[in-house]
Scaffold this motif. Structure first.
Motif, PDB file in Angstrom:
ATOM      1  N   ILE A   1      -5.149  24.095 -13.480  1.00  0.00           N
ATOM      2  CA  ILE A   1      -4.666  22.846 -12.880  1.00  0.00           C
ATOM      3  C   ILE A   1      -3.403  22.469 -13.630  1.00  0.00           C
ATOM      4  CG2 ILE A   1      -5.152  20.423 -12.370  1.00  0.00           C
ATOM      5  CD1 ILE A   1      -8.080  21.064 -12.263  1.00  0.00           C
ATOM      6  N   THR A   2      -2.286  22.470 -12.972  1.00  0.00           N
ATOM      7  CA  THR A   2      -0.990  22.313 -13.639  1.00  0.00           C
ATOM      8  C   THR A   2      -0.563  20.857 -13.821  1.00  0.00           C
ATOM      9  OG1 THR A   2       0.204  22.457 -11.537  1.00  0.00           O
ATOM     10  CG2 THR A   2      -0.253  24.520 -12.693  1.00  0.00           C
ATOM     11  N   VAL A   3      -1.316  19.882 -13.287  1.00  0.00           N
ATOM     12  CA  VAL A   3      -0.934  18.472 -13.373  1.00  0.00           C
ATOM     13  C   VAL A   3      -2.122  17.671 -13.896  1.00  0.00           C
ATOM     14  CG1 VAL A   3       0.779  18.590 -11.527  1.00  0.00           C
ATOM     15  CG2 VAL A   3      -1.605  18.073 -10.974  1.00  0.00           C
ATOM     16  N   ASP A   4      -1.832  16.404 -14.228  1.00  0.00           N
ATOM     17  CA  ASP A   4      -2.877  15.491 -14.677  1.00  0.00           C
ATOM     18  C   ASP A   4      -2.652  14.140 -13.998  1.00  0.00           C
ATOM     19  OD1 ASP A   4      -5.031  14.454 -16.000  1.00  0.00           O
ATOM     20  OD2 ASP A   4      -4.360  15.040 -18.000  1.00  0.00           O
ATOM     21  N   ALA A   5      -3.575  13.229 -14.178  1.00  0.00           N
ATOM     22  CA  ALA A   5      -3.424  11.896 -13.594  1.00  0.00           C
ATOM     23  C   ALA A   5      -2.150  11.242 -14.118  1.00  0.00           C
ATOM     24  CB  ALA A   5      -4.641  11.036 -13.940  1.00  0.00           C
ATOM     25  N   GLY A   6      -1.345  10.717 -13.205  1.00  0.00           N
ATOM     26  CA  GLY A   6      -0.075  10.097 -13.574  1.00  0.00           C
ATOM     27  C   GLY A   6       1.118  11.011 -13.462  1.00  0.00           C
ATOM     28  N   SER A   7       0.892  12.308 -13.218  1.00  0.00           N
ATOM     29  CA  SER A   7       2.011  13.249 -13.106  1.00  0.00           C
ATOM     30  C   SER A   7       2.780  13.020 -11.809  1.00  0.00           C
ATOM     31  CB  SER A   7       1.501  14.688 -13.146  1.00  0.00           C
ATOM     32  OG  SER A   7       0.829  14.964 -14.352  1.00  0.00           O
ATOM     33  N   ILE A   8       4.108  13.107 -11.884  1.00  0.00           N
ATOM     34  CA  ILE A   8       4.959  13.023 -10.699  1.00  0.00           C
ATOM     35  C   ILE A   8       5.154  14.430 -10.154  1.00  0.00           C
ATOM     36  CG2 ILE A   8       7.245  12.401  -9.832  1.00  0.00           C
ATOM     37  CD1 ILE A   8       7.353  10.239 -11.976  1.00  0.00           C
ATOM     38  N   VAL A   9       4.918  14.619  -8.879  1.00  0.00           N
ATOM     39  CA  VAL A   9       4.973  15.953  -8.277  1.00  0.00           C
ATOM     40  C   VAL A   9       5.982  15.954  -7.135  1.00  0.00           C
ATOM     41  CG1 VAL A   9       2.607  16.471  -8.913  1.00  0.00           C
ATOM     42  CG2 VAL A   9       3.065  15.435  -6.699  1.00  0.00           C
ATOM     43  N   SER A  10       6.490  17.140  -6.841  1.00  0.00           N
ATOM     44  CA  SER A  10       7.426  17.347  -5.741  1.00  0.00           C
ATOM     45  C   SER A  10       6.767  18.173  -4.652  1.00  0.00           C
ATOM     46  CB  SER A  10       8.695  18.051  -6.236  1.00  0.00           C
ATOM     47  OG  SER A  10       9.313  17.328  -7.272  1.00  0.00           O
TER      48      SER A  10
ATOM     49  N   GLU B   1       0.847  -1.183   0.000  1.00  0.00           N
ATOM     50  CA  GLU B   1       0.000   0.000   0.000  1.00  0.00           C
ATOM     51  C   GLU B   1       0.887   1.239   0.000  1.00  0.00           C
ATOM     52  OE1 GLU B   1      -3.144  -0.096  -0.421  1.00  0.00           O
ATOM     53  OE2 GLU B   1      -3.418  -2.258  -0.154  1.00  0.00           O
ATOM     54  N   PRO B   2       0.355   2.398  -0.444  1.00  0.00           N
ATOM     55  CA  PRO B   2       1.172   3.615  -0.448  1.00  0.00           C
ATOM     56  C   PRO B   2       1.613   3.991   0.966  1.00  0.00           C
ATOM     57  CG  PRO B   2      -0.850   3.916  -1.709  1.00  0.00           C
ATOM     58  CD  PRO B   2      -0.994   2.628  -0.983  1.00  0.00           C
ATOM     59  N   TYR B   3       2.794   4.574   1.041  1.00  0.00           N
ATOM     60  CA  TYR B   3       3.279   5.034   2.346  1.00  0.00           C
ATOM     61  C   TYR B   3       2.415   6.179   2.857  1.00  0.00           C
ATOM     62  CZ  TYR B   3       6.513   6.642   5.935  1.00  0.00           C
ATOM     63  OH  TYR B   3       7.064   7.019   7.142  1.00  0.00           O
ATOM     64  N   ARG B   4       2.010   7.061   1.941  1.00  0.00           N
ATOM     65  CA  ARG B   4       1.096   8.159   2.269  1.00  0.00           C
ATOM     66  C   ARG B   4       0.176   8.384   1.081  1.00  0.00           C
ATOM     67  NH1 ARG B   4       5.170  12.905   4.059  1.00  0.00           N
ATOM     68  NH2 ARG B   4       6.284  12.002   2.294  1.00  0.00           N
TER      69      ARG B   4
ATOM     70  N   ASN C   1      11.352   0.302   0.883  1.00  0.00           N
ATOM     71  CA  ASN C   1      11.753   1.276  -0.137  1.00  0.00           C
ATOM     72  C   ASN C   1      11.400   0.737  -1.514  1.00  0.00           C
ATOM     73  OD1 ASN C   1      12.866   3.220   1.627  1.00  0.00           O
ATOM     74  ND2 ASN C   1      14.787   2.106   1.735  1.00  0.00           N
ATOM     75  N   ASN C   2      10.735   1.555  -2.322  1.00  0.00           N
ATOM     76  CA  ASN C   2      10.353   1.153  -3.672  1.00  0.00           C
ATOM     77  C   ASN C   2      11.587   1.102  -4.571  1.00  0.00           C
ATOM     78  OD1 ASN C   2       8.865   0.521  -5.957  1.00  0.00           O
ATOM     79  ND2 ASN C   2       7.339   2.115  -5.597  1.00  0.00           N
ATOM     80  N   PHE C   3      11.447   0.443  -5.727  1.00  0.00           N
ATOM     81  CA  PHE C   3      12.518   0.442  -6.712  1.00  0.00           C
ATOM     82  C   PHE C   3      12.735   1.865  -7.237  1.00  0.00           C
ATOM     83  CE2 PHE C   3      10.511  -3.837  -7.262  1.00  0.00           C
ATOM     84  CZ  PHE C   3      11.530  -4.553  -6.655  1.00  0.00           C
ATOM     85  N   SER C   4      13.896   2.102  -7.823  1.00  0.00           N
ATOM     86  CA  SER C   4      14.224   3.448  -8.289  1.00  0.00           C
ATOM     87  C   SER C   4      13.257   3.944  -9.358  1.00  0.00           C
ATOM     88  CB  SER C   4      15.656   3.472  -8.835  1.00  0.00           C
ATOM     89  OG  SER C   4      15.803   2.525  -9.884  1.00  0.00           O
ATOM     90  N   ASN C   5      12.686   3.020 -10.134  1.00  0.00           N
ATOM     91  CA  ASN C   5      11.735   3.415 -11.187  1.00  0.00           C
ATOM     92  C   ASN C   5      10.284   3.334 -10.719  1.00  0.00           C
ATOM     93  OD1 ASN C   5      11.550   0.663 -10.934  1.00  0.00           O
ATOM     94  ND2 ASN C   5      11.723   0.218 -13.121  1.00  0.00           N
TER      95      ASN C   5
ATOM     96  N   ILE D   1       4.543   6.801  -3.298  1.00  0.00           N
ATOM     97  CA  ILE D   1       4.983   5.415  -3.460  1.00  0.00           C
ATOM     98  C   ILE D   1       6.503   5.315  -3.507  1.00  0.00           C
ATOM     99  CG2 ILE D   1       2.851   4.646  -4.556  1.00  0.00           C
ATOM    100  CD1 ILE D   1       4.271   4.887  -7.259  1.00  0.00           C
ATOM    101  N   GLY D   2       7.196   6.380  -3.077  1.00  0.00           N
ATOM    102  CA  GLY D   2       8.648   6.277  -2.933  1.00  0.00           C
ATOM    103  C   GLY D   2       8.989   5.220  -1.902  1.00  0.00           C
TER     104      GLY D   2
END
Length: 282
Positions: free
Chosen positions: A88-97, A70-73, A261-265, A202-203
């Motif tokens: 809205i600057t993002v869409d579904a699937g976008s990676i955000v910081s 499950e997701p960490y958060r 810890n998830n894989f790097s990808n 999911i990091g």
């Protein structure tokens, strides 16, 4: 003579039937005796000596526990102040910081209110400066200076409140993650409690298994265990025990949770299955 024969014929037939039955029973007895094992002391099996290589080895009990990732958060982001969605600057699937701008609301009215308060502050500041000079020259009463100072402070607080509302019209990412779903569009109306975006972190992942009471002794908080995801059987993960439930679930098992810890990808996804295998030498 005929009467005698009528009596003898049934008797002969009955004797023949009973004779056949007796013969068959005797035959069955012989077959059964041939199939029964009879112990013969002369044919007792000889004992052989085994070398050390064939000695009994200690048994290994393997315990297998399956669970899900499950997701960490995760969180559903909503606006803190109502307003029309301008961007809205993002869409579904976008990676955000963390801190990245996600949504901008209409703040035109708030900007006008801010300008109005700035004009008010400018006038009150001039009044305070003027009354300060006049009060030193004892040309005005001190109460007038105090009222001007209080008005200026009130306007400054009002300005800070409007600035905070303007700040909240820009919605930012609370943590690094990925946008799972977009729940509103440009032109829609945002309000507190109405979700706009669903974000997952999911990091790191949480891996949960259900452990029966008898096997809880194998898990301690802080321990590291090897975890294998079903989708990646050749890649081993390390999971740290972060939670051992204090109460059993409906199945009378105790959830044990690991942080992984998830894989790097980020190939490991929420909802995937995995397993932990423990070997206990007895």
């Amino acid at each position: 003579m005929k009467k005698l024969l009528s009596y003898l014929v049934p008797v002969v037939i009955l004797m023949a039937i009973f004779g056949g039955i007796a013969f068959q029973l005797r035959k069955n007895k012989v077959v059964v005796e041939e199939r029964v094992f009879h112990y013969d002391p002369a044919e007792a099996p000889a004992l052989t000596r085994e070398d050390s290589s064939s000695a009994p080895q200690p048994a290994i009990d393997k315990l297998l526990f399956t669970g899900t990732f499950e997701p960490y958060r995760e969180t559903k982001i909503s606006a803190e102040t109502p307003g029309k969605i301008n961007q809205i600057t993002v869409d579904a699937g976008s990676i955000v910081s963390k801190g990245q701008t996600l949504v901008r609301l209409d703040d035109a009215l708030l900007q006008l209110q801010l300008q109005s308060v700035d004009v008010q502050i400018e006038g009150l500041t001039a009044d305070v400066n003027r009354y300060t000079i006049l009060a030193k020259a004892e040309a005005v009463q001190g109460i007038q200076l105090e009222k001007a100072q209080l008005g200026l402070k009130s306007a400054q607080v009002q300005r800070a409140s409007i600035q905070e509302q303007i700040r909240k019209t820009t919605i930012r990412a609370p943590f690094n993650g990925i946008v799972y779903s977009k729940l509103n569009e440009v032109g829609g109306f945002a309000a507190p409690g109405v979700p706009l975006l669903h974000i997952l972190d999911i990091g790191q992942m949480r891996f949960t298994i259900n452990v029966p009471e008898s096997d809880l002794k194998y898990f301690k908080t802080g321990q590291i265990h090897g975890i294998v995801a079903d989708a990646f059987p050749n890649q081993k993960l390390s999971g740290k025990v972060t939670l051992i439930a204090s109460k059993a679930n409906m199945g009378s098992s105790f959830p044990v949770q690991f942080t992984v810890n998830n894989f790097s990808n980020h190939a490991l996804r929420a909802g995937m299955f995995g397993k932990i295998e423990l070997s206990n030498k007895n």
